[in-house]
Scaffold this active site. Sequence first.
Site, PDB file in Angstrom:
ATOM      1  N   THR A   1     -18.266   8.757  13.931  1.00 54.62           N
ATOM      2  CA  THR A   1     -18.273   8.593  15.138  1.00 54.62           C
ATOM      3  C   THR A   1     -17.077   9.067  16.010  1.00 54.62           C
ATOM      4  O   THR A   1     -16.480   9.782  16.838  1.00 54.62           O
ATOM      5  CB  THR A   1     -16.543   6.987  14.618  1.00 54.62           C
ATOM      6  OG1 THR A   1     -16.512   7.208  13.725  1.00 54.62           O
ATOM      7  CG2 THR A   1     -17.417   6.259  14.569  1.00 54.62           C
TER       8      THR A   1
ATOM      9  N   LYS B   1       0.870  -1.010   0.262  1.00 51.85           N
ATOM     10  CA  LYS B   1       0.004  -0.544   0.004  1.00 51.85           C
ATOM     11  C   LYS B   1       1.141   1.088  -0.201  1.00 51.85           C
ATOM     12  O   LYS B   1       0.348   2.331  -0.740  1.00 51.85           O
ATOM     13  CB  LYS B   1      -0.457  -0.053   1.227  1.00 51.85           C
ATOM     14  CG  LYS B   1      -1.908  -0.886   1.226  1.00 51.85           C
ATOM     15  CD  LYS B   1      -3.189  -0.921   2.252  1.00 51.85           C
ATOM     16  CE  LYS B   1      -4.303  -1.839   1.869  1.00 51.85           C
ATOM     17  NZ  LYS B   1      -4.022  -3.442   1.941  1.00 51.85           N
TER      18      LYS B   1
ATOM     19  N   SER C   1       0.106  11.916  26.225  1.00 52.25           N
ATOM     20  CA  SER C   1       1.480  13.062  25.940  1.00 52.25           C
ATOM     21  C   SER C   1       1.550  13.904  26.100  1.00 52.25           C
ATOM     22  O   SER C   1       2.819  14.344  25.889  1.00 52.25           O
ATOM     23  CB  SER C   1       0.792  13.262  23.993  1.00 52.25           C
ATOM     24  OG  SER C   1      -0.823  13.931  23.943  1.00 52.25           O
TER      25      SER C   1
END
Length: 338
Positions: free
Chosen positions: A103, A74, A182
């Site tokens: 979503t 890909k 993070s």
Amino acid sequence: MGKRKATEDSDNPNQDLCEFLTELANYERNVTKNIYKSNAYRKAATTLGKLSERVKNGAEAKKLPGIGDKIAKKIDEFLETGKLQKLENIKKDEGNVAINLLTRVSGIGPAKAKELVDSGIKTLESLKIHQDKLTHHQKLGLKYFDNFEKRIPRGEIEKIENILEDTINRLDDKYLITICGSYRRGKKESGDIDVLLTHPNFTSSSKESKKKQNQFLKSVIDSLEKGKLITDTISLGETKFMGVCKLPTEKGATFRRLDIRLSPYDQYYCAILYFTGSDLFNKEMRAHALEKKFTLNEYTLRRLTPEGVPGEAEKITSERDIFKILNYPYKTPEERDN
């Protein structure tokens, strides 16, 4: 925690590759519900996102962890043609596009998104008209959709951290507060704000009633609401708050997702380690613990008996204690992004 945002990083020379892999990951999670494939694409995107140079071809990418034949092909296709036929086909399907869009609303999972799309709701505008079909969380996700979509700059979280510390310390200066995720790993941007909170009087062996335990978190949330930092509550339990916070800016205000979790004092550092991440680092740490005949999770570090049963929790007074007991070289939060 944040499910909505692809990683945006202007320093990433493989940004476009990471984006198409993240799109595929979202499709597999939200539409086909193939979590295995979704995780594989996400892991490949994370791997490419850490490189300091542009990947030249699929063969070069295949030497990296988490990238096999199919993903390498890909990458070749994308590098050669500038697009990916599989993604083009996915984007032609109106249902797929609508499920992926819905979503992105906080609180709407793949099953709910499909249910909404099947009932003819395929846009945010349509969703606004049919809010009777949404939960309280989903309504807030829709209300603040544009705000929640944006990554949160580090400087903004630092300001929120100062407000949190000032407000909570005025309430009781014995509270300990750590913003994890993070942000703690030193990143320039975060998806949402994950706060860990503890108090010396709240321990795993506290004999206090549930009602009294609940006051530790509830009194903090009350003071943050009075201080106008928290604007909306998604949910508030004994040990977990989910909601929305507001930071005034020169251009008005920004609204961000804020989670605050109350951890028992004796389990605080195991919780900090776990909620700082990264996921991959946590897996490595847990695997190392098992090799050393320990079991490690977000609550405790326990030595395993010869029969493999966890024993008493080790006394942990800092994150470094965990590394030391496991004889694992200490890594600063910034070094845990593997």
